[in-house]
Design an enzyme around this catalytic site. Sequence first.
Site, PDB file in Angstrom:
ATOM      1  N   SER A   1      -7.800  -4.142  -4.066  1.00 16.51           N
ATOM      2  CA  SER A   1      -7.370  -4.156  -5.459  1.00 16.51           C
ATOM      3  C   SER A   1      -7.026  -5.586  -5.903  1.00 16.51           C
ATOM      4  O   SER A   1      -7.840  -6.499  -5.738  1.00 16.51           O
ATOM      5  CB  SER A   1      -6.181  -3.201  -5.596  1.00 16.51           C
ATOM      6  OG  SER A   1      -5.926  -2.904  -6.920  1.00 16.51           O
TER       7      SER A   1
ATOM      8  N   ARG B   1       5.125   3.173 -14.185  1.00 14.03           N
ATOM      9  CA  ARG B   1       4.627   3.537 -12.867  1.00 14.03           C
ATOM     10  C   ARG B   1       3.858   4.862 -12.907  1.00 14.03           C
ATOM     11  O   ARG B   1       2.854   5.032 -12.223  1.00 14.03           O
ATOM     12  CB  ARG B   1       5.808   3.658 -11.894  1.00 14.03           C
ATOM     13  CG  ARG B   1       5.402   3.959 -10.485  1.00 14.03           C
ATOM     14  CD  ARG B   1       4.453   2.918  -9.989  1.00 14.03           C
ATOM     15  NE  ARG B   1       3.999   3.189  -8.643  1.00 14.03           N
ATOM     16  CZ  ARG B   1       3.089   2.472  -8.017  1.00 14.03           C
ATOM     17  NH1 ARG B   1       2.545   1.448  -8.626  1.00 14.03           N
ATOM     18  NH2 ARG B   1       2.725   2.765  -6.798  1.00 14.03           N
TER      19      ARG B   1
ATOM     20  N   ASP C   1     -12.886   6.440  -7.131  1.00 11.35           N
ATOM     21  CA  ASP C   1     -12.019   5.407  -7.708  1.00 11.35           C
ATOM     22  C   ASP C   1     -12.544   5.050  -9.097  1.00 11.35           C
ATOM     23  O   ASP C   1     -13.589   4.425  -9.232  1.00 11.35           O
ATOM     24  CB  ASP C   1     -12.031   4.177  -6.787  1.00 11.35           C
ATOM     25  CG  ASP C   1     -11.121   3.060  -7.280  1.00 11.35           C
ATOM     26  OD1 ASP C   1     -10.563   3.171  -8.378  1.00 11.35           O
ATOM     27  OD2 ASP C   1     -10.971   2.066  -6.533  1.00 11.35           O
TER      28      ASP C   1
ATOM     29  N   HIS D   1      -8.376   5.506  -6.393  1.00 12.68           N
ATOM     30  CA  HIS D   1      -8.145   4.109  -6.002  1.00 12.68           C
ATOM     31  C   HIS D   1      -7.270   4.017  -4.752  1.00 12.68           C
ATOM     32  O   HIS D   1      -7.453   3.144  -3.910  1.00 12.68           O
ATOM     33  CB  HIS D   1      -7.477   3.387  -7.177  1.00 12.68           C
ATOM     34  CG  HIS D   1      -7.307   1.923  -6.985  1.00 12.68           C
ATOM     35  ND1 HIS D   1      -8.370   1.090  -6.690  1.00 12.68           N
ATOM     36  CD2 HIS D   1      -6.212   1.124  -7.038  1.00 12.68           C
ATOM     37  CE1 HIS D   1      -7.922  -0.163  -6.572  1.00 12.68           C
ATOM     38  NE2 HIS D   1      -6.623  -0.156  -6.778  1.00 12.68           N
ATOM     39  N   ASP D   2      -6.314   4.942  -4.636  1.00 20.95           N
ATOM     40  CA  ASP D   2      -5.411   4.924  -3.481  1.00 20.95           C
ATOM     41  C   ASP D   2      -6.119   5.121  -2.150  1.00 20.95           C
ATOM     42  O   ASP D   2      -5.531   4.880  -1.095  1.00 20.95           O
ATOM     43  CB  ASP D   2      -4.347   6.022  -3.633  1.00 20.95           C
ATOM     44  CG  ASP D   2      -3.135   5.517  -4.396  1.00 20.95           C
ATOM     45  OD1 ASP D   2      -3.070   4.313  -4.662  1.00 20.95           O
ATOM     46  OD2 ASP D   2      -2.263   6.340  -4.720  1.00 20.95           O
TER      47      ASP D   2
END
Lengths: 196, 396
Positions: B168, B238, B334, B367-368
């Site tokens: 990232s 967040r 992602d 994405h994680d």
Amino acid sequence: MRIDLDVIQEWITHGSCVLDLGCGDGALLEQLGKNRGVTGYGLEIDPGQITRCVERGVNVVEQNLDAGLGNFSDGSFDTVVMTQALQTLRHPHLVVEEMLRVGRDCIITFPNFGQWRARWHLAFSGRMPVSDLLPYEWYDTPNIHFCTFRDFEVLCRERSWTILHRQVVCESMPGGIFKEYLPNLFGETAIYHLTR
Amino acid sequence: MFTENPTTPEEDQSANATGSVGLVAPKRHRFIEPLSLACGRILQDYTLVYETYGVLNAQKSNAVLICHALSGHHHAAGRHSPDDKRPGWWDHYIGPGKPIDTNTFFVVAPNNLGGCHGSTGPVSINPDTGKPWGPDFPALRVRDWVHSQARLADLLGIEQWAVVIGGSLGGMQAMRWSLEYPERLRHCVVIASAMKLSAQNIAFNETARQAITSDPDFCEGRYLERKKLPRRGLAVARMIGHITYLSDDGLGRRFGRELRTGSFQQGTEEVEFQIQSYLRHQGDTFSSSFDPNTYILMTRALDFFDLAREYGDDPVAAFANARCRFLLVAFTSDWRFAPQRSREIADALMHANIPVSYAEIESAMGHDAFLLPSERYETLFLAYMQRVAEEMRGCE
């Protein structure tokens, strides 16, 4: 090393830049790097094969050939190679066109479906041939576009591709002796070196 | 840009498969040589906090730099105390027998400048005023982090990294390394990253920043001086980020439409879905451990990053300066840093004749995924790192 890969090495210029489509485990690129100072990339979609390329230190990029080579500009490679993958493509003729756009020349190898053993199998058992080279049943095979040595020659003529070299190889007897005279009948693997 | 210490059902099984780096303690160093920043300002001195795992070999050829993402920091692997609930953020991939094998490599994981976990940043005291820097902390660019990391390398006696690795925002740092200090790294591993953000990415970042700055406790960024904290704003920021780091499919599999409280029975007004309480928990946890000004600063650095801007917007011209080999990895689900963004990097590298390998890992985790256990990802990463190790042995 597979016999067609040996032949290919002879046709590739020292120090050239090569794109290998469907590069498998990267054996050809590794050999070309060691023996002929060749640099380049392999394109592959099989996860296991991609890992094997990485283990060998061969540059490999995950890319589906059926989606074309639109990400490469004209003439960005000296030679574009595709071994034993032509028959797995949706539009083989379009991919060869792309190979000739992206590379100065291209080398293609494919299993010759006109070889006597395939003909024999189909003629006498009435079933699709299954052999060492084509070890799949008709329903689960990745090979969807089989052709013969002669079929490919017709395509080259129609598309006005210039054949620089052509060869058939055969690892089994008695093809080894007769393949020079009757390539379409005795050649197991066809190898073509083309340019525009 | 990721969930800190994300947990999945698979986590426990894989944690036992290979070793941990064990108990670790952060180190800190105060750099007194002024650092000129891309924004034109100068930091007279600054502190970097970092952790190291493994041992630097005699040739100093086995050093690996881990560049962290938006909300990460120096604690990348192992635990700080035996009763730590969770290990460092990339513990799945750093440790004995893991892809970044600490039996082979000397791993350096810094907290970036501008961070809020010990390195100099908005929560530090501004020596000119005696008060926290807050919103006056200089704007940072990815290249500033790279320059400060180069000084850390000098401090540790590392002339050339075996590998610079990042996911990232960390991947952006790794790529910037390859252009700023081409001779100082042999390999560059870029995971789930991009050469620049898309308008959609920037839009999400802006929404997150607006959530923070519109919290009444934000006090124009001077909340520390006023003894306040815009917790709710940061928590919402967040939550927005977190949703974008996961995939629809992944969230669906994990939470579906399950209720935490209430029922769908007619006449019932209040229901709470599991996903609501999960997101709130993520937001609350984050807002008690992260600084809002740092969040703003880091998302701005992300927005601003454009690898090729100063190379005539030509990524091929940019990468023509690189001297290292690259490994790129992307994940199918992602959508924040989609595989297409990584393919653009691969294309630019191939056009520049730079050695590169690229793999697209099948994953539902969004994405994680780059932080989570995945058989193919681990196998490929391990194969690449073992190759690097072989090369190292070949040179000895």
